[in-house]
Scaffold this active site. Structure first.
Site, PDB file in Angstrom:
ATOM      1  N   CYS A 157      36.145   7.775  11.875  1.00  0.00           N
ATOM      2  CA  CYS A 157      36.785   7.831  10.562  1.00  0.00           C
ATOM      3  C   CYS A 157      35.725   7.646   9.459  1.00  0.00           C
ATOM      4  O   CYS A 157      34.756   8.387   9.417  1.00  0.00           O
ATOM      5  CB  CYS A 157      37.910   6.796  10.493  1.00  0.00           C
ATOM      6  SG  CYS A 157      38.937   6.935   9.022  1.00  0.00           S
ATOM      7  N   GLN A 158      35.893   6.655   8.604  1.00  0.00           N
ATOM      8  CA  GLN A 158      34.892   6.426   7.560  1.00  0.00           C
ATOM      9  C   GLN A 158      33.523   6.127   8.181  1.00  0.00           C
ATOM     10  O   GLN A 158      32.484   6.477   7.611  1.00  0.00           O
ATOM     11  CB  GLN A 158      35.341   5.245   6.699  1.00  0.00           C
ATOM     12  CG  GLN A 158      34.454   4.957   5.519  1.00  0.00           C
ATOM     13  CD  GLN A 158      34.792   3.620   4.875  1.00  0.00           C
ATOM     14  OE1 GLN A 158      35.278   2.698   5.540  1.00  0.00           O
ATOM     15  NE2 GLN A 158      34.566   3.508   3.584  1.00  0.00           N
TER      16      GLN A 158
END
Lengths: 278, 334
Positions: free
Chosen positions: B129-130
């Site tokens: 994700c991030q």
């Protein structure tokens, strides 16, 4: 023709729908503890709200369908509208960002005329005027969001009624059939909400809500810091200033370390880092 | 099970601890802890360790929730040597921590530790994700230190049409929103939940009540619930940069990103790259991840799409069966 009308003509479908929802509510109720078993500090948190939601949904469906079945003057469209109103009301206070969390908390500042500010209290008056103005913007944005939310719920209820169609359920009502109805409602609600949430009006209102909340917080912080200074208490601004100075010193140390050791490990001068002892 | 028993089971499960695989903390810096997991299978992967770079916005134990819901356990079972970064819980003292600090200091420190320990020049990296964005930035800045890069549910093009978060933040004055403080994890939770409020705040709980009351299911639910709401506050400066540079200005796609004064050019990323995408991801739309292919300079690019949502990519039964094996298969010849 509305699906409500179809159900009324069939003569049995309305009762079927009601019984399905009733069973669903019963199913959920049976999962909950007896009132005396519920801890006093539970405060309704847990799954009680969901049981309550199913019960209220069931009651609303019964009212609508009973009314639609007995009063000929009441059209199917009116029944759908009543149902829509119920859904709007029921989900109106959902914990969306504009109802909690992101927004300004606390007491609404007293309304203040946009009177010219001068004299020794000029700065304070202007700050309070800005605070009141920020609150007005928050309130306005919140109303816009709530209206869009309400419209989405209304659209969801209409779509839900339109998609019910002829019931695929057996005469013996099952919990599974009740779940399908519930899931259908959720699907309609998410679709309607997504259309609204992707729209320009929603994005504008949400941005305005957050931006106004930011302004409100900034003004309130300034007021509190003013009071803190009068009492010679440390303020966040002072701590931030010190933090910036500390970071600056760290960066200088890091740069100096790199100058002294050209092949220093990547990452430069280290913070408080260590290899963990095993 | 009676209603009261169900209620009691829920209450008992509310204290279930997440995490199942044995690990040890091997390195720390400020609030960051680097963990190394103990092997459970014969080593594979050519002795090159895999560093998992998780997102800043949630806790990394989602990678190792419980025995039958653990991506890390799956990777260990494939014989991989797994490290994981736990960024910790930022507090007020971390409010000026920037993305450069995270990428060019903390992450560099973790990588250096691992490379020194294994006497290697490069490791394998899995960005989630991030964390995938951080990994891409790191790889662009330090290409020689990463041998293979895997990105999982990683946004790259932040202006894809289905990206609701991006639309919402597009006109927010993020500098004013953050101010000089941190961003509350609770506020972010509220934001994430409001992406799909009916499913995430209502249907999920009805599903729990209407489903089978077996203890394992309840405990699994409660662990995921803990993960969802155990959200750290975000270091204000890094958060402001992330929203402004990625969400609002889409700098990765526009090739205008600089970290610590150095350009992050994805075209310079030429290492083997595996991109894992959730086809039903509501947080990171597939198009946001798929854009990576046209931006990197890698000839060895593989994309795998799974019919899963964002969280399903970590903890669904299907993910457990397919994702670790796919990663191990992809890494094996590289």
């Amino acid at each position: 023709m509305s699906p409500f009308a179809v159900r009324m003509e069939s003569g049995i479908v309305d009762h079927e729908l009601w019984r399905q929802w009733q069973a669903f509510a019963t199913l959920l109720s049976s999962a909950g503890p007896a009132p005396q078993a519920r801890p006093a500090h539970d405060g309704g948190f847990g799954f009680a709200p969901f049981i309550d939601a199913a019960e209220r949904f069931t009651a609303a469906a019964r009212t609508i369908l009973d009314g639609a079945g007995s009063a000929s003057a009441r059209t199917a469209d009116e029944a759908a509208r009543t149902f829509s109103d119920f859904l709007r009301e029921h989900f109106a206070d959902f914990q969306m960002p504009w109802n909690a969390g992101l927004g300004a908390a606390g007491v609404q500042p007293a309304p203040m005329e946009n009177s010219p500010a001068f004299g020794p209290t000029r700065e304070h008056q202007q700050r309070w005027q800005r605070t009141a103005e920020a609150w007005r913007r928050i309130d306005d944005a919140r109303r816009r969001l709530q209206r869009l939310w309400s419209d989405a719920l209304s659209e969801a209820a209409t779509a839900f009624a339109a998609r019910l169609g002829p019931p695929p359920y057996a005469a013996a009502m099952s919990a599974e059939a009740a779940r399908k109805l519930y899931d259908l409602w959720i699907e309609c609600a998410e679709e309607a909400y997504a259309r609204a949430a992707h729209g320009e009006a929603f994005c504008e209102a949400l941005s305005e809500f957050v931006n106004a909340s930011s302004q409100w917080r900034r003004e309130v912080q300034a007021s509190i810091e003013h009071s803190a200074k009068l009492l010679d208490l440390p303020t966040r601004s002072e701590i931030n200033t010190l933090s910036h100075r500390l970071r600056s010193v760290e960066e200088q140390l890091r740069a100096a370390s790199k100058t002294r050791k050209p092949r220093a490990p990547a990452g430069g001068a280290k913070r408080a880092r260590r290899r963990v002892k095993r | 099970m009676t209603g009261a028993a169900f209620y009691a089971a829920l209450a008992a499960a509310s204290h279930c601890a997440a995490g199942c695989s044995q690990k040890e903390a091997v390195w720390q810096s400020d609030k960051l802890t680097l963990y190394r997991y103990r092997p459970i299978a014969r080593p594979a992967g050519g002795g090159v360790p895999l560093l998992i770079v998780y997102a800043l916005v949630n806790r990394p134990y989602m990678m190792d929730l419980q025995e039958d819901r653990s991506l890390i356990r799956g990777l260990l079972a494939e014989g991989l040597d797994v490290y994981l970064i736990d960024w910790g819980y930022p507090d007020g003292a971390d409010r000026f921590t920037t993305l450069a600090d995270y990428i060019d200091d903390y992450l560099v420190g973790c990588v250096d530790y691992i490379l020194n320990t294994h006497r290697l020049n490069a490791l394998n990296m899995l960005g989630v994700c991030q964390g995938g964005v951080l990994s891409l930035c790191f790889t662009a800045l330090h290409p020689k230190r990463v041998r293979n890069l895997i990105t999982m549910v990683t946004p790259v093009d932040f202006h894809s049409p289905a990206d609701l978060l991006s639309k919402w933040v597009s006109k927010i004055d993020v500098a004013a929103w953050v101010g000089e403080g941190n961003v509350s994890g609770d506020a972010l939770n509220q934001l994430f939940l409001s992406l799909m409020p009916f499913r995430l705040m209502h249907q999920k709980y009805v599903d729990l009540l209407a489903g089978s009351p077996d203890q394992d299911r309840i405990e699994n639910f409660m662990r995921v619930e803990q993960w969802i709401f155990d959200s750290p506050d975000q270091a204000g400066a890094a958060f402001r940069e992330f929203v402004l540079w990625f969400y609002q200005e889409n700098r990765l796609v526009k090739n205008r990103l600089e970290i610590a004064g150095r350009k992050v050019d994805l075209h310079t990323v030429r290492l083997p790259l595996l991109n894992l995408i959730g086809k039903r991801d509501h947080l990171v739309p597939p198009a946001a991840s798929a854009a990576l292919q046209r931006l990197v300079g890698s000839d060895d690019y593989t994309v795998l799409e799974f019919d899963l949502g964002h969280i399903g990519m970590y903890v669904s039964a299907r993910a457990q069966r397919e994702v670790p094996a796919a990663i191990a298969r992809w890494l094996a010849p590289r």
